[in-house]
Every structure is written in structure tokens, then in C-alpha cells.
Design an enzyme around this catalytic site. Structure first.
Site, short mmCIF file in Angstrom:
data_model
loop_
_atom_site.label_atom_id
_atom_site.label_comp_id
_atom_site.label_asym_id
_atom_site.label_seq_id
_atom_site.Cartn_x
_atom_site.Cartn_y
_atom_site.Cartn_z
N ASN A 113 40.60 40.52 49.00
CA ASN A 113 39.59 39.24 48.67
C ASN A 113 40.00 38.16 49.99
O ASN A 113 39.09 37.67 50.59
CB ASN A 113 40.05 38.65 47.62
N ARG A 120 49.62 56.61 44.17
CA ARG A 120 50.96 56.91 45.04
C ARG A 120 51.96 57.40 43.97
O ARG A 120 52.23 56.71 43.27
CB ARG A 120 51.18 55.87 45.92
N GLY A 166 46.43 57.79 49.00
CA GLY A 166 47.89 57.32 49.64
C GLY A 166 48.91 58.43 49.83
O GLY A 166 49.73 58.55 50.72
N CYS A 171 47.74 41.44 44.99
CA CYS A 171 47.78 39.81 45.27
C CYS A 171 46.59 39.47 46.00
O CYS A 171 46.55 38.27 46.56
CB CYS A 171 49.08 39.46 45.92
N HIS A 231 52.29 45.93 56.64
CA HIS A 231 51.25 45.93 55.59
C HIS A 231 50.61 44.72 55.23
O HIS A 231 51.03 43.87 54.64
CB HIS A 231 52.06 46.06 54.31
N GLU A 237 38.45 28.74 47.87
CA GLU A 237 39.35 27.46 48.33
C GLU A 237 40.54 27.76 48.92
O GLU A 237 41.31 26.87 49.69
CB GLU A 237 39.66 26.72 46.80
C1 OXD Z 1 47.22 50.42 49.09
C2 OXD Z 1 48.53 50.22 48.21
O1 OXD Z 1 46.71 51.64 48.86
O2 OXD Z 1 48.91 49.35 49.27
O3 OXD Z 1 46.95 49.89 50.13
O4 OXD Z 1 49.08 50.83 47.60
MN MN Z 2 48.24 48.31 50.83
#
Ligand code: OXD
Ligand code: MN
Length: 610
Positions: free
Chosen positions: A280, A80, A225, A276, A252, A518
Site C-alpha cells: 500500500n 513460506r 516464496g 504492515c 526487505h 494520509e
Molecule cells: C513476502 C513476504 O511474500 O514477506 O513478500 O513473506
Molecule cells: Mn516480503
């Protein structure tokens, strides 16, 4: 219509605004022909063959990864482009200090200049798509015009694309118009042909949003993106503005369904900045016996008040556009299983047997690869084989932990909202907000440390409020105001809000919390708070688990680690309050008074605790 070229519109298209817009863009961009995408398998097959024959896509070994492809981008078009992303609201103040603003009239003039003839010699694809289940009460529709068949194939995975979406648009439907061009015509203004390249793009890039008219224009990039306009451009930037106008939220956030050992179901939505571990967490395998986690979304949530006055959420997308490097059987087995086939890989490495590889997929790299630039690669090459932002595009329906709730058009009722960041210091493993207003303050002050901070001091913080810094389509301070007003109207039905941090470190720079599966222990505590069964105490920064109320059964934590994970250091926090005050001051008088009140109250609690 006075366009020389036939618009080829299917009979079902009666929306005059749509035909008028299409005719205007066709006249401007001058494509060789127009193709309406119906989303069929035959269309997919034809486009796929075309891109293979043109050398744009490499088909992977069908025995190892059926119907999957590798694409290599131009090395300068891999991510992006935030500095080329613009919010073109009528008033500059409405874009706010965290966005790049441009005057809408001037920007339209600039775009019309750039788009003039930009599709000469290429096909324009008309891509109707629905964000969310077709016709659902939270869903929205859009149309992307694009000269990139790669974008079309990705949109087919990432959205409900084709005739079914087009059928949603009748004479009165609101739909979002989105125009995309890679900015590389195949015929120039005087009629000379230009040779195509596998990844056409332009060094000039503009990713533009017009919130008031809900329009998107994207020029010069083929990267996800920037080119899949359903995602960040529509679902977040335009979506957030629509949400403010209409009383909903475009966030988001991942969405996760959790079921406890006695079968009670909880739904949580969680916002984390990039890198972050959002994907996952969306695919977590709980380590606590009897708990089940199911995936609903990994990147974007649309939330709207619904039945019983509660907040309901959908994942408006139909695919995952995930970062490949760092995804492996050790870190995210569910994602690896999701990628068994029907996947477009961009900028990963190619193995000698026709499969894909990236850093972190396996402990040991293969002895030989073709890297993301198409060059020979061995472990001694001294450079990554896959680009660090290499991506996979895969249908969510392939996710083995996908919840049936993903199909639920009315969405799922949200019990808890979680804000996370990557913080080596200060922020505890989990804390509950005192109330919604405090929760909005926690979201507004979300940040990640750019570098690990020295023990006891707070490092330079990269602010990423609500993980929306590059994605909020209007003034961030007004966005906080919108969150505050949503809390007011939800009243006692508002979800509880929590802050989490898996990344706190000890004096030696080692993570204090094991993370991954965990993290289900943190989710379990959150669910018990929703039920009202977990014991707590009030710390200066929020409500935290009382001694013994956090489930540690079955794991060995080093002595003192839990104390450190929940330690609140008032001087260090007061320092952070000064940084927050500075950040808030950038919003001038648009800052909701409540945010200043929350900061004052936090300082008072910290001084009392010192
Ligand atoms: C994504 C980003 O591609 O947050 O999801 O950049
Ligand atoms: Mn994203």
C-alpha cells in the site's frame, strides 16, 4: 559430459561451471528431458496452454481479465515454511540464533538423497534470470533449475528471465545456482508410473541456502516464496550475505519516488514486517496537494554506494508477488488497476463470470463463488473464499504509478531510509534517528505487537529486526555490524534514517492516525527533514516534529490525537529497553558494542525525561 541425456545447451553457453553443475543435477534428478527457457512469448503461450490442458490453471474470462489465470495449490502448500528454511553456513555461529542452521556437508548428503530421481518423468526447465536491469552495476544473475512449469511462468513475471539474462553469463561471470523440485516424480525408482496432480508437492520440505558457495536448493514446495528462488532465497538470504562480503545491502524494503509541489525529487526506501501495508505504501496516492508518489519496488531493495559516494538502490525484481486479500479499490486502487490482465492468481476465489474475488476486494461478497479449494461458496459458508495468503503475480510494468526510475540500471540515490512496525503503543508516528548509528539501533529493535497491548503497558513484542528476521542469510548481529560499517564508509553521504508507526491506538483501541493516503504527510515531513526545512525537537527516543511543523492542513484530527501520537512514556519505554536487552543478549559476543552503547544512551535519555 557423461550424462546420458543431452543437455541441449544453447551455443551461447560457454561457462564450464554452469555446464558441469547442470550435468551433475541432471544425473542426480534424472528428468525425462531438459528445456532451456528463452523467455519468449511463444514459450509462454506453449507452457500456458499445457497447464490449462492439464487442468493446473484455469483461464479467466478474457473479456474481464485478459491472459490471466487461476491456480489452486495443495491446501498444505500455501505459504513460506520458515521452520523448514535452513542456512547451511560452514560455522553454526555464522547463521546466528535467528536462523535454523544445518551442517553444509550433512545437508548436501540429505539433499542428494532427496533429489535422487526426483524429476523422473518430468521436464527440467533451465531458467536463466537477471535480478535488476540486464548488466546493471547493482544487478546479479542466477539460474534456476526446476520441474515446475508454474514456477517458470511466475519467474517470467518476477524476473528478467530468458536468453537476455543467459547472455549475461560469460566464462568469468559469477552467477547463483538454484535447484528446485516439487519432489514428486512421475516414475518411481523401479519404473512404475505415478499419476500427476494439479499441484504436485511433497510433505517433506527443505529450503536450503549455502551462503559461502552461494547455492540454493529447494525441495517439496510449489509455493512462491519457497519455489521462486529469485525472491526471498536469492534476493534476500544469499543477497544479504553477498552484500556483506562485497560492501552492499540486500533489504526487505520498498522503494518510492516522491516529488514535491516545486518539482524536487526524493527517493525513500522503507522496511516493514509482513502485514504492515508495504505494498500500500509503495503505491500510495498522496492526499497533500501537489505531491506525487511513484512506485519503484514493493518488497526488495538492493543498495550499493555509487556516484558521489551516495547510496543507490534498485528493485531487483520485475513483478509484484502480492497478497490479494485486503487489496481493494478502497485500500489500494493502484494495485487493483495493476491487476487488469497478464496476472497469475493463486488460491483466490473464482466468480461465476470467470473472474477472481477475495476478501476485501469489494464491500459485498458475490452471492456465489468457487472458493480457493474448488468448492461452492456463498456468503453464509462461514469460511473465507480466498486463502488469507492468496497471491497475485503481475509485471511491475503494469503499475500505473511505476516510476521511469525503475528502468534506471544504476539505481536511484536514496535520501531517506524508513523503518516501520505495527505498534499500538510507545512508538511515535514519526521520529528521525539522531545519526546513522542510532538509525541502525532503530532498525535492530523493530518489532510488532502480537496482540494489542493494554493501555500504558507494553505487550509481548515480536522482534523483526530490519523486517529481515526470516530473510537474513547470516548472523543478525553481524548484519547490524555490516550496517554500522556501511554508515561509516558512507559518512556524510549516508541517507537520514527514520522510524514510523501508523498503528498507534488510543485508550479505546482505536487507531489514532487515519493512515493510507494520509501517510503522505509523514513522508512530506521526512522530505522536509532531508531538505533541512522542518522544525524539530529532540525527544528521548529521537528527533520529532516541533509543534506546528507537521502538515495537518485539510484534515480534522480529534483533539489531543497528535499529542498522543507523539507521546513518549518513559516507564513504558524503560520496560521495552529491558526486553531489548534480553533480545540482544541472545547474540552473545557477536553483538556489536555500539548496540549496547545505544541501549545505554536511550535508557539515560529516558531516565532524564522521566
Ligand atoms: C513476502 C513476504 O511474500 O514477506 O513478500 O513473506
Ligand atoms: Mn516480503
Amino acid at each position: 559430459m557423461k550424462t546420458a541425456i543431452d543437455l541441449n545447451a544453447p551455443e551461447m553457453v560457454t561457462n564450464r561451471a554452469l555446464l558441469h553443475w547442470l550435468s551433475d543435477i541432471v544425473e542426480l534428478t534424472k528428468p525425462a528431458d531438459i528445456r532451456w527457457c528463452n523467455g519468449s512469448q511463444a514459450e509462454w503461450y506453449e507452457l500456458t496452454r499445457q497447464l490449462i490442458d492439464q487442468g493446473v490453471m484455469t483461464q479467466l474470462n478474457p473479456e474481464l481479465r485478459p491472459d490471466s489465470f487461476l491456480v489452486r495449490s495443495d491446501p498444505d502448500d500455501v505459504a513460506r515454511v520458515e521452520d523448514r528454511t535452513f542456512i547451511c553456513s560452514v560455522n553454526e555461529a555464522d547463521a546466528g540464533p535467528t536462523n535454523n542452521w544445518r551442517d553444509p556437508d550433512q545437508m548436501i548428503d540429505k539433499l542428494r538423497e532427496l533429489f535422487d530421481g526426483c524429476m523422473r518423468g518430468r521436464t527440467m526447465y533451465v531458467v536463466p534470470f537477471s535480478m535488476g536491469p540486464l548488466g546493471g552495476p547493482i544487478s546479479q544473475v542466477g539460474i534456476q533449475l526446476t520441474d515446475s512449469p508454474y514456477a517458470v511462468l511466475n519467474m517470467r513475471i518476477m524476473t528478467r528471465m530468458g536468453d537476455d539474462a543467459l547472455r549475461q553469463i560469460d566464462d568469468d561471470t559469477n552467477w547463483v545456482p538454484a535447484v528446485h523440485s516439487v519432489g514428486m516424480p512421475l516414475i518411481d525408482a523401479v519404473g512404475n508410473t505415478i499419476d500427476d496432480v494439479p499441484w504436485p508437492c511433497n510433505t517433506t520440505k527443505y529450503i536450503c541456502h549455502f551462503p559461502e558457495s552461494r547455492e540454493i536448493w529447494s525441495y517439496g514446495s510449489g509455493y512462491g516464496g519457497n519455489a521462486l528462488l529469485s525472491k526471498k532465497c536469492f534476493a534476500l538470504r544469499i543477497g544479504s550475505f553477498m552484500g556483506k562480503q562485497e560492501g552492499w545491502l540486500a533489504e526487505h524494503m520498498l522503494i518510492l519516488k516522491l516529488t514535491n509541489p516545486v518539482g524536487k525529487v526524493f527517493h525513500v526506501a522503507a522496511a516493514f514486517p509482513s502485514a504492515c501495508g508495504k505494498t500500500n505504501l509503495a503505491m500510495i496516492t498522496p492526499t497533500i496537494p501537489g505531491w506525487k508518489a511513484e512506485t519503484i519496488g514493493d518488497d526488495i531493495a538492493w543498495l550499493r554506494p555509487g556516484k558521489g559516494g551516495r547510496l543507490f538502490a534498485i528493485n531487483p525484481e520485475a513483478g509484484f508477488f502480492g497478497v490479494a486479500p485486503g487489496t481493494g479499490y478502497a485500500t489500494n486502487e493502484v494495485a487493483m488497476d495493476t491487476l487488469w490482465g497478464n496476472t497469475i492468481f493463486t488460491n483466490v476465489a473464482l466468480t461465476d463470470d470467470g473472474d477472481v474475488w477475495w476478501e476485501g476486494m469489494t464491500d459485498k461478497a458475490p452471492d456465489h463463488l468457487i472458493d480457493w479449494r474448488g468448492d461452492d461458496w456463498t456468503p453464509s459458508s462461514g469460511r473465507p473464499a480466498a486463502h488469507p495468503n492468496a497471491r497475485f503475480t503481475v509485471p511491475v510494468e503494469q503499475c500505473p504509478t511505476l516510476s521511469d526510475d525503475w528502468f534506471e540500471s544504476a539505481g536511484v540515490p536514496i535520501d531517506a531510509i524508513i523503518f516501520g512496525g505495527r505498534r499500538a503503543t510507545n512508538v511515535p508516528l514519526v521520529a528521525e534517528a539522531f545519526d546513522w548509528k542510532h538509525g541502525v539501533f532503530l532498525g535492530a529493535t523493530m518489532s510488532s505487537e502480537q496482540t494489542a497491548a493494554a493501555e500504558g503497558t507494553v505487550g509481548a513484542l515480536r522482534r523483526d529486526p530490519f523486517a529481515m528476521l526470516p530473510f537474513c542469510g547470516y548472523n543478525m548481529a553481524d548484519y547490524w555490524g555490516h550496517w554500522l560499517s556501511m554508515g561509516k564508509s558512507l559518512g556524510k553521504n549516508a541517507p537520514k534514517i527514520f522510524q514510523v508507526n501508523w498503528f498507534r491506538k488510543d485508550d479505546n483501541g482505536k487507531f489514532l492516525w487515519p493512515g493510507f493516503g494520509e501517510n503522505s504527510r509523514v513522508l512530506e515531513w521526512i522530505c522536509r527533514r532531508v531538505e533541512g526545512t522542518a522544525k524539530t525537537y529532540e525527544a528521548a527516543i529521537g528527533i520529532v516534529p516541533a509543534r506546528g511543523s507537521f502538515n495537518l492542513e485539510g484534515i480534522e484530527m480529534p483533539r489531543g490525537a497528535m499529542m498522543k501520537l507523539f507521546n513518549v512514556n518513559p516507564p513504558s519505554w524503560l520496560d521495552e529497553c529491558d526486553q531489548t536487552e534480553e533480545f540482544f543478549s541472545t547474540f552473545g559476543d557477536r553483538l556489536p558494542v555500539e548496540m549496547t552503547k545505544q541501549l545505554g544512551a536511550l535508557r539515560r535519555r529516558l531516565k532524564k525525561a522521566a
